[in-house]
Write a protein that holds these residues in place. Structure first.
Motif, short mmCIF file in Angstrom:
data_model
loop_
_atom_site.label_atom_id
_atom_site.label_comp_id
_atom_site.label_asym_id
_atom_site.label_seq_id
_atom_site.Cartn_x
_atom_site.Cartn_y
_atom_site.Cartn_z
N UNK A 24 -2.49 37.18 22.46
CA UNK A 24 -3.60 37.14 23.42
C UNK A 24 -4.58 36.00 23.18
N UNK A 25 -4.53 35.36 22.02
CA UNK A 25 -5.48 34.30 21.74
C UNK A 25 -6.89 34.85 21.61
N UNK A 26 -7.85 34.18 22.23
CA UNK A 26 -9.25 34.63 22.10
C UNK A 26 -9.50 35.94 22.83
N UNK A 27 -8.62 36.33 23.74
CA UNK A 27 -8.76 37.62 24.43
C UNK A 27 -8.46 38.81 23.53
N UNK A 28 -8.16 38.55 22.27
CA UNK A 28 -7.95 39.65 21.32
C UNK A 28 -9.19 40.52 21.22
N UNK A 29 -10.35 40.00 21.57
CA UNK A 29 -11.57 40.79 21.53
C UNK A 29 -11.53 42.02 22.40
N UNK A 30 -10.77 41.97 23.51
CA UNK A 30 -10.70 43.14 24.39
C UNK A 30 -10.02 44.33 23.72
N UNK A 31 -8.79 44.20 23.21
CA UNK A 31 -8.19 45.38 22.55
C UNK A 31 -8.95 45.80 21.29
N UNK A 32 -9.54 44.85 20.58
CA UNK A 32 -10.31 45.24 19.40
C UNK A 32 -11.55 46.03 19.79
N UNK A 94 -16.39 41.84 22.89
CA UNK A 94 -16.31 41.52 24.32
C UNK A 94 -16.94 40.16 24.60
N UNK A 95 -18.07 39.90 24.00
CA UNK A 95 -18.76 38.62 24.16
C UNK A 95 -17.92 37.46 23.62
N UNK A 96 -17.22 37.69 22.52
CA UNK A 96 -16.46 36.63 21.86
C UNK A 96 -15.32 36.11 22.71
N UNK A 97 -14.78 36.95 23.57
CA UNK A 97 -13.63 36.53 24.37
C UNK A 97 -13.95 35.35 25.27
N UNK A 98 -15.22 35.20 25.64
CA UNK A 98 -15.59 34.07 26.49
C UNK A 98 -16.45 33.04 25.76
N UNK A 99 -16.98 33.41 24.61
CA UNK A 99 -17.76 32.43 23.86
C UNK A 99 -16.86 31.50 23.06
N UNK A 100 -15.83 32.04 22.43
CA UNK A 100 -14.97 31.24 21.57
C UNK A 100 -14.11 30.29 22.41
N UNK A 101 -13.69 29.21 21.79
CA UNK A 101 -12.80 28.26 22.46
C UNK A 101 -11.43 28.88 22.64
N UNK A 102 -10.72 28.49 23.68
CA UNK A 102 -9.36 29.03 23.86
C UNK A 102 -8.48 28.73 22.65
N UNK A 103 -7.62 29.66 22.32
CA UNK A 103 -6.77 29.50 21.15
C UNK A 103 -6.62 30.82 20.43
N UNK A 104 -5.96 30.79 19.29
CA UNK A 104 -5.63 32.03 18.60
C UNK A 104 -6.84 32.66 17.92
N UNK A 444 -21.37 32.95 33.23
CA UNK A 444 -20.45 33.86 33.91
C UNK A 444 -20.69 35.29 33.46
N UNK A 445 -20.40 36.26 34.32
CA UNK A 445 -20.67 37.67 33.98
C UNK A 445 -19.99 38.14 32.71
N UNK A 446 -18.76 37.67 32.45
CA UNK A 446 -18.04 38.12 31.26
C UNK A 446 -18.70 37.65 29.97
N UNK A 447 -19.54 36.64 30.04
CA UNK A 447 -20.30 36.20 28.89
C UNK A 447 -21.69 36.81 28.86
N UNK A 448 -22.32 36.94 30.04
CA UNK A 448 -23.71 37.39 30.11
C UNK A 448 -23.83 38.91 29.92
N UNK A 449 -22.94 39.66 30.53
CA UNK A 449 -23.08 41.12 30.51
C UNK A 449 -23.00 41.68 29.09
N UNK A 450 -22.01 41.31 28.26
CA UNK A 450 -22.02 41.84 26.89
C UNK A 450 -23.28 41.47 26.11
N UNK A 451 -23.81 40.26 26.35
CA UNK A 451 -25.03 39.86 25.65
C UNK A 451 -26.22 40.68 26.12
#
Length: 981
Positions: A24-32, A94-104, A444-451
């Protein structure tokens, strides 16, 4: 079991994180994040039980002999910090999935998940040993998360590790003292022990040790500098560790030990004084900063100081204030850290001097930041207002002399004004002041809402703050014995605390209105150095002192090492021997110690040692040294110690081979030392040898078999089912020692790889076309047919062929002997270590039978064997823990009339690790640089020659080539011409 289930879910999250990041790369934050919510659901029955006044606990024996249990317990404090770690952790992921750079982003998610597991383990630990281990794991995770930030985080991570390491040492001392005086490792039992009331001196000393440990984690003066330093880490790390987790570990420790120290004067005065000083100091430093993240760091230091001061007061009301402000701070500070990341993402800077006025282009971010800063400044109707009012009330009740409480209240009010000012600086510096923005959009909402979630949650919680009465009361009850009366409300009427708050708002507003005029004065540096530079200078001074102390035994001066070592050995042996002789007297020697074989071996060893000392040849010295080893082996066998003798023989054989592998990279002869140095060495050797002789004479044969030795001999077969006392001691009675030695052995193998694999020279991966210093491997001369008689003495390939043919007979035989020694080790001389040494001889023979240096087996096989060996040994310990309730507890049974034991599995781990280490040594020490450089060239030449030999040559001779001999020779680097004969 709900506590175990919670930790199990978090452990599974750690285990699957590498795979998730690969998929999943940086989207690993969702299942975690979902996993953390599942862990919260698993923990909820314990929460319900604690809120109902019941106990939620779980325990299993860990080390039965030391009365150490793997014990977990959820009380009000444990529930509070566990929920903070899980809920804030889920939001940050949840916040990290859009804050971190794309990648593992494997290292980020893996260490963050490991930290959460450690933090929850710390919050729920009911055993002092487990509490200390989880405390140290949080420190290591924090260090790794800062260090992963690259070059900017290297020095900061080391300074952070240094300060938290100090706290770990003081906590270790405190835990040791508590266990020694209370006689238990249970946290609950230790805190309820009467020693805290009966021995005030002991209580005061332990209080100081605990508060120093807590100060290092909660960033209190003088340990505060690590927190601003840690801002080199990514923003999600700061939002979680440095706002809601690591720093809260220090707060947790103070609350956890509050039942023992809340009436101790040194505890009260120190916490209140240091906490309030840190609050004002941190607030002032925050005002000076123009980097929003550094400002947030110092504001965290300031807010933690308020909580520390409230804990120091020690009353029910003060602990209530500390608990409520801990909740409020975890919410608004984690959210504000994430909002700083939102601003940084949008404007590409965190510097207030460069930020444009973002309020119009980022209205939602502006609103969320205003709410967060209002809560931090204690403005109604936010939860921070409720907690700040409670803190003012608590500080006004500080114990001690008459003037202490009023003075503390004044300092708290000053700190509140500074807090209001730096909160205004955040809002106005990022969103109001500054030029009009260009090319800046709302996050974007996916970054702002978790914060926004933790900040916005502070508003409804304040409006219904009475719903927190029971949770807060349970936490206070765990921190202060008794039944506290907790009644939280947003409006208390017109009180002195409200008057102080109104005064703070008025003064703070004046500061804000005059911010442009005050900013140049405030942002000036008051001190010539900051905390990070102070630590750096301290480290430099300590490093210099350490070098001076290490000068006599520097690694590049072996002679100096020998002087110090031999001098201490001589003084220790002679002093100890004469002390015993003049005190109680030496007992008479028991038995006949004069045997003819001893005299013979003494002569052999003496001659060999003399030859070793006089030899100029390194090979000659090696032969003499091996003679000493073989003579000692003979003596061991003559004394009736076949296990030790066999081990000595095999180790000696392999050691000589390893020495020869190293010697091929060294000059053939030693350099001659100056005559003066040789004379000094002779005198030193005579002194050390004489002292050793006296010690042997004084100690050998002068005591009967000890009680412990008799126990091993008599009870060993009964307890272990094995009659080989040496093996049963190693793998059953003292298996934990063996496990530690096995781990060290494995690390030695890893160290060999780490050191030798970094060596690079002109032979390693050469480039003949672009590297003028490249030296091609020397060509092997082709000899005429008549000179084959002495070819084996000059050409390694010819010498290797007979040994390779011999391997067909020797290898199965040695493998069989190794298996027999392994199988019989529990009852007869043998075992996993000796069997591994025999198998290592097989590796050595295989290596020696090759005509050129090459690795034995796949390159990764040695590391795999070492890892499997250590894991097998640890797994055996876990097996004993689960099946018998004690780590490494031996398990026995019979299968088809054969007695089997878990010790055999443990022995298998020893076998694998030792074999892996030997393979590492052969593959790295025995492979020369030149052979590595020329290996590809030889392989290409072999392929060419092989094609030629299967062509016209076979046709002319009219016969098939001898494939076995040719293939063997070519595989080991034989010259094509010789192989074709």
């Amino acid at each position: 079991m709900t506590l175990v289930a919670t930790l199990a879910v978090l452990a599974v999250a750690v285990a699957v994180t590498p795979w998730l990041t690969r998929v999943l790369g940086r989207d690993t934050g969702y299942p975690l994040a979902v996993g953390y919510l599942v862990a919260t659901a698993a923990f909820w029955p314990a929460v319900t039980a604690v809120m109902a006044g019941e106990e939620a606990a779980w325990s299993v024996t860990w080390v039965a002999e030391l009365d150490v249990n793997l014990a977990l317990r959820a009380d009000g404090i444990g529930v509070l910090f566990t929920l903070i770690a899980l809920v804030i952790g889920a939001v940050v992921f949840l916040y990290s999935t859009r804050y971190l750079a794309p990648g593992r982003q494997t290292s980020f998610y893996l260490v963050m998940a490991t930290f959460t597991l450690s933090m929850v383990g710390l919050a729920l630990a009911d055993d002092l040993i487990l509490l200390f281990l989880c405390w140290e794991l949080t420190s290591l995770a924090s260090f790794l998360l800062i260090a992963r930030s690259g070059h900017s985080g290297e020095a900061a991570s080391m300074r952070t590790l240094l300060l938290t390491f100090v706290g770990g040492l003081t906590l270790l001392a405190a835990v040791t003292g508590i266990i020694a005086r209370t006689g238990t490792t249970s946290v609950t039992e230790a805190l309820a022990h009467p020693v805290w009331r009966e021995d005030t001196t002991f209580t005061a000393v332990l209080a100081v040790l605990v508060l120093v440990s807590a100060f290092t984690k909660s960033a209190q003066f003088p340990f505060h500098s690590w927190l601003p330093d840690a801002m080199a880490a990514a923003t999600p790390v700061s939002a979680y560790l440095h706002a809601a987790a690591v720093v809260k570990a220090g707060i947790f420790l103070m609350m956890r030990f509050s039942p023992a120290f809340h009436e101790t004067a040194v505890w009260n005065y120190t916490l209140v004084s240091v906490g309030l000083f840190t609050s004002v100091m941190g607030g002032w430093f925050a005002l000076q900063k123009t980097d929003l993240k550094k400002l947030m760091a110092y504001s965290t230091v300031s807010q933690l100081g308020l909580i520390t001061a409230a804990i120091g007061v020690g009353t029910d009301g003060a602990l209530t204030a500390a608990v409520v402000h801990t909740i409020a701070h975890a919410l608004f500070k984690s959210g504000l850290f994430m909002m700083v990341g939102v601003v940084d993402h949008a404007a590409h800077t965190r510097d207030i001097r460069r930020l444009p006025a973002l309020r119009r282009v980022m209205p939602w971010s502006f609103a969320v930041t205003v709410l967060g800063c209002a809560s931090m400044a204690g403005v109604p109707p936010m939860l921070g207002f409720v907690s700040k009012e409670a803190v003012l009330t608590a500080v006004g009740q500080a114990p001690g002399v008459a003037w202490f409480a009023p003075a503390a209240l004044v300092v708290t009010a000053v700190g509140a004004v500074v807090t209001f000012a730096y909160c205004a600086k955040i809002v106005f510096g990022a969103f109001v002041d500054g030029p009009e923005p260009e090319d800046v959009r709302e996050a974007p909402p996916l970054l702002l809402v978790p914060a926004a979630l933790p900040i916005v949650a502070g508003l409804p919680l304040a409006l219904v703050v009475g719903s927190l009465d029971t949770p807060v009361a349970r936490a206070v009850q765990a921190a202060v014995p008794g039944t506290p009366d907790v009644h939280l409300t947003l409006w208390h009427g017109f009180t002195p605390e409200l008057a102080i708050s109104l005064a703070v708002y008025a003064v703070g507003t004046l500061v804000v209105l005059n911010r442009a005029r005050l900013r140049p004065r405030v942002e000036r540096d008051l001190l010539p150095v900051d905390g990070a530079e102070v630590i750096a200078r301290m480290v430099t001074a300590l490093t210099r002192a350490g070098r001076l102390l290490a000068q006599p035994v520097r690694a590049d001066h072996p002679t100096a090492q020998l002087v110090a070592m031999y001098a201490m050995l001589t003084a220790l042996v002679l002093g100890g021997t004469f002390a015993v002789a003049n005190g109680t007297g030496l007992p008479p020697q028991a038995g006949d110690l004069s045997r003819p074989i001893d005299a013979f071996l003494l002569v052999v060893v003496s001659v060999a040692v003399l030859a070793l000392c006089l030899s100029d040849s390194r090979i000659g010295a090696t032969v003499a040294l091996s003679t000493v080893g073989i003579a000692v082996t003979v003596q061991l066998f003559s004394l009736g110690a076949p296990d030790v003798g066999l081990t000595q023989l095999l180790v000696e054989s392999l050691t000589v081979i390893f020495i020869m592998l190293v010697l091929q990279k060294l000059p053939r002869t030693f350099g001659r030392p100056p005559r003066r140095r040789a004379g000094s060495a002779l005198v030193l050797a005579l002194l050390a040898g004489g002292a050793t002789t006296v010690a042997v004479w004084a100690l050998t044969g002068r005591r009967e078999r000890t009680e412990l030795a008799r126990y091993y001999v008599e009870e060993g077969p009964v307890e272990t089912g094995g009659s080989n006392v040496v093996n049963t001691i190693l793998v059953e009675f003292r298996a934990l020692d063996t496990l530690g030695e096995l781990t060290v052995l494995g690390m030695a193998g890893v160290a060999i790889i780490a050191v030798l694999s970094t060596i690079r020279d002109r032979y390693l991966d050469p480039d003949p076309e672009h590297d003028p210093s490249y030296l091609a491997p020397p060509a092997v001369p082709v000899r005429p047919p008549g000179t084959r008689a002495h070819a084996a003495l000059e050409e390694p390939w010819a010498n290797a062929v007979p040994l390779k043919l011999l391997l067909h007979l020797v290898l199965p035989l040695m493998a069989g002997i190794s298996a027999i020694l392994f199988w019989r080790g529990h009852n007869e001389p043998g075992g996993g270590f000796i069997a591994a040494l025999v198998a290592s001889v097989v590796v050595g023979l295989t290596y020696l039978s090759t005509a050129r240096d090459r690795q034995i087996g796949p390159p990764r096989l040695p590391l795999l064997l070492i890892g499997l060996g250590v894991l097998t040994a640890v797994g055996t310990g876990v097996w004993g823990l689960l099946a018998a309730g004690s780590f490494l507890q031996p398990l026995h049974g019979e299968v088809l009339g054969q007695n089997l034991s878990s010790a055999m599995v443990f022995d298998l781990g020893v076998f694998l690790a030792v074999l892996g280490l030997v393979m590492v040594a052969f593959n790295l020490l025995g492979t020369s640089d030149a052979s590595r450089a020329g290996e590809r060239t030889r392989e290409r030449a072999d392929e060419t020659v092989e094609g030629e030999l299967t062509g016209p040559l076979d046709t002319v001779r009219g016969e098939r080539p001898r494939l076995s001999v040719r293939s063997t020779a070519l595989a080991d680097g034989a010259p094509p011409q010789e192989a074709g004969r």
